[in-house]
Design an enzyme around this catalytic site. Structure first.
Site, mmCIF file in Angstrom:
data_model
loop_
_atom_site.group_PDB
_atom_site.id
_atom_site.type_symbol
_atom_site.label_atom_id
_atom_site.label_comp_id
_atom_site.label_asym_id
_atom_site.label_seq_id
_atom_site.Cartn_x
_atom_site.Cartn_y
_atom_site.Cartn_z
ATOM 1 N N ASN A 9 -71.561 -28.703 3.649
ATOM 2 C CA ASN A 9 -72.557 -29.486 3.913
ATOM 3 C C ASN A 9 -72.543 -30.914 2.852
ATOM 4 O O ASN A 9 -73.079 -30.502 1.624
ATOM 5 C CB ASN A 9 -73.981 -29.117 4.117
ATOM 6 N N TRP A 10 -71.967 -31.974 3.117
ATOM 7 C CA TRP A 10 -71.973 -32.835 1.841
ATOM 8 C C TRP A 10 -73.392 -33.521 1.756
ATOM 9 O O TRP A 10 -73.421 -34.277 0.723
ATOM 10 C CB TRP A 10 -70.852 -34.313 2.356
ATOM 11 N N LYS A 11 -74.155 -33.554 2.624
ATOM 12 C CA LYS A 11 -75.643 -34.221 2.551
ATOM 13 C C LYS A 11 -75.318 -35.622 2.215
ATOM 14 O O LYS A 11 -74.485 -36.269 2.763
ATOM 15 C CB LYS A 11 -76.313 -33.437 1.220
ATOM 16 N N HIS A 95 -81.781 -27.854 8.885
ATOM 17 C CA HIS A 95 -81.629 -27.525 7.250
ATOM 18 C C HIS A 95 -82.862 -27.632 6.589
ATOM 19 O O HIS A 95 -83.897 -28.475 6.931
ATOM 20 C CB HIS A 95 -80.550 -28.628 6.785
ATOM 21 N N GLU A 97 -83.751 -29.079 3.920
ATOM 22 C CA GLU A 97 -84.082 -30.428 3.553
ATOM 23 C C GLU A 97 -84.819 -31.277 4.478
ATOM 24 O O GLU A 97 -85.780 -32.104 4.458
ATOM 25 C CB GLU A 97 -83.102 -31.066 2.960
ATOM 26 N N GLU A 167 -80.258 -19.382 4.709
ATOM 27 C CA GLU A 167 -80.484 -20.050 3.526
ATOM 28 C C GLU A 167 -81.745 -20.273 2.888
ATOM 29 O O GLU A 167 -82.576 -20.928 3.121
ATOM 30 C CB GLU A 167 -80.083 -21.666 3.881
ATOM 31 N N GLY A 173 -79.110 -25.487 -4.117
ATOM 32 C CA GLY A 173 -78.864 -26.601 -5.055
ATOM 33 C C GLY A 173 -79.827 -25.938 -6.416
ATOM 34 O O GLY A 173 -79.819 -26.845 -7.277
ATOM 35 N N SER A 212 -76.144 -21.688 -3.098
ATOM 36 C CA SER A 212 -75.329 -21.616 -4.281
ATOM 37 C C SER A 212 -74.282 -20.748 -4.250
ATOM 38 O O SER A 212 -73.971 -20.021 -5.227
ATOM 39 C CB SER A 212 -76.020 -21.306 -5.400
ATOM 40 N N GLY A 233 -73.257 -26.515 -0.149
ATOM 41 C CA GLY A 233 -73.693 -27.758 -0.547
ATOM 42 C C GLY A 233 -72.746 -28.175 -1.422
ATOM 43 O O GLY A 233 -71.757 -28.547 -1.269
ATOM 44 N N GLY A 234 -73.240 -28.032 -2.736
ATOM 45 C CA GLY A 234 -72.821 -28.677 -4.030
ATOM 46 C C GLY A 234 -71.142 -28.381 -4.045
ATOM 47 O O GLY A 234 -70.403 -29.191 -4.473
HETATM 48 C C1 PEP Z 1 -77.039 -26.391 1.378
HETATM 49 O O1 PEP Z 1 -77.773 -27.330 1.238
HETATM 50 O O2 PEP Z 1 -76.745 -26.069 2.525
HETATM 51 C C2 PEP Z 1 -76.702 -25.470 0.158
HETATM 52 C C3 PEP Z 1 -76.497 -24.089 0.380
HETATM 53 O O3 PEP Z 1 -76.584 -26.174 -0.748
HETATM 54 P P1 PEP Z 1 -75.988 -25.384 -2.129
HETATM 55 O O4 PEP Z 1 -74.820 -24.824 -1.807
HETATM 56 O O5 PEP Z 1 -75.646 -26.700 -3.356
HETATM 57 O O6 PEP Z 1 -77.048 -24.420 -2.737
#
Ligand code: PEP
Length: 250
Positions: A9-11, A95, A97, A167, A173, A212, A233-234
């Protein structure tokens, strides 16, 4: 057997240059006969570029959200059929966010899930608790409410086409990861709950862990019996980090 799926997920990150080099790097470092499927969720603005680079390859792509309506006066929004038109197979719904920053309720998420199915997309339903909810012992009841809203909107059969991503909000994040045991316990809870409604669908459903995920913790997480991959994500923003997770699949 459920095949592991590693999704990025590049956001709201990226540029045309970054999309080009990231996708070319992923194509070069992955293969159709690997043990894991690979999916990316770029921002809407780069879906067309993504389609031209990935079309016909083993890597699939999807949208990060969709509007619950099929079309109409919804300035700035994107419908499921538009995502489908851009070659998407998947779309994220709910999600954390979207839930926390854009105030999407469980009922809104259920409408988006239905809109995804109507557009013949595979919804990836994100569920998870905040740190406060975990500390109050509410993890299972929060996740159950999030699932129930969707089940009462579309029925258990709809999960045939879906993926669920657990999640924990406190792990997204933040660099904090649920331990493999903490994650497995919630994944098992999700599968058991769905299994009480339809054992075949629950047995085939892929449940991803997100929060993460990195190359250093992916193997241990993916080795858990009810963890079928990761939503990242990251670490999905660089070829090296994302492929380290993909390569962790035994
Ligand atoms: C996400 O936002 O779906 C996520 C899992 O982010 P991260 O891997 O950066 O925690």
């Amino acid at each position: 057997m459920r095949k592991i799926l590693v999704a990025g997920n590049w956001k709201m990150h990226g540029s045309k240059t970054m999309v080009q080099s990231l996708l070319e790097g992923l194509l070069a470092g992955s293969s159709a006969d690997a043990k894991a499927d690979l999916v990316v969720f770029p921002p809407f603005s780069y879906l067309s570029q993504t389609e031209s680079i990935l079309s016909g390859s083993h890597i699939h792509w999807g949208g990060q959200t969709l509007n619950p309506n099929a079309q109409g006066a919804h300035t700035g929004e994107t419908s499921g059929s538009m995502l489908k038109d851009l070659g998407c197979h998947y779309v994220l719904v709910g999600h954390s966010e979207r839930r926390s920053i854009y105030a999407e309720s469980n009922e809104d998420v259920a409408l988006r899930f239905k809109a995804a199915l109507d557009a013949r997309l595979h919804p990836v339903l994100c569920v998870g608790e905040t740190l406060e909810e975990r500390e109050q012992g509410l993890t299972e009841s929060v996740v159950e409410r999030q699932l129930d809203a969707v089940i009462s909107g579309v029925g258990i059969d709809a999960f045939r086409r879906a993926i669920v991503a657990y999640e924990p909000v406190w792990a997204i994040g933040t660099g904090l990861t649920a331990t493999p045991e903490q994650a497995q316990s919630v994944h098992a809870f999700i599968r058991d709950k769905l299994s009480s409604l339809n054992g075949i669908i629950a047995g085939q459903l892929r449940i991803l862990y997100g929060g993460s995920v990195k190359g250093s913790n992916a193997a241990e997480l993916f080795a858990q019996s009810d963890i079928d991959g990761g939503l990242v994500g990251g670490a999905s923003l660089t070829v090296e980090d994302f492929l380290a997770i993909y390569s962790a699949v035994a």
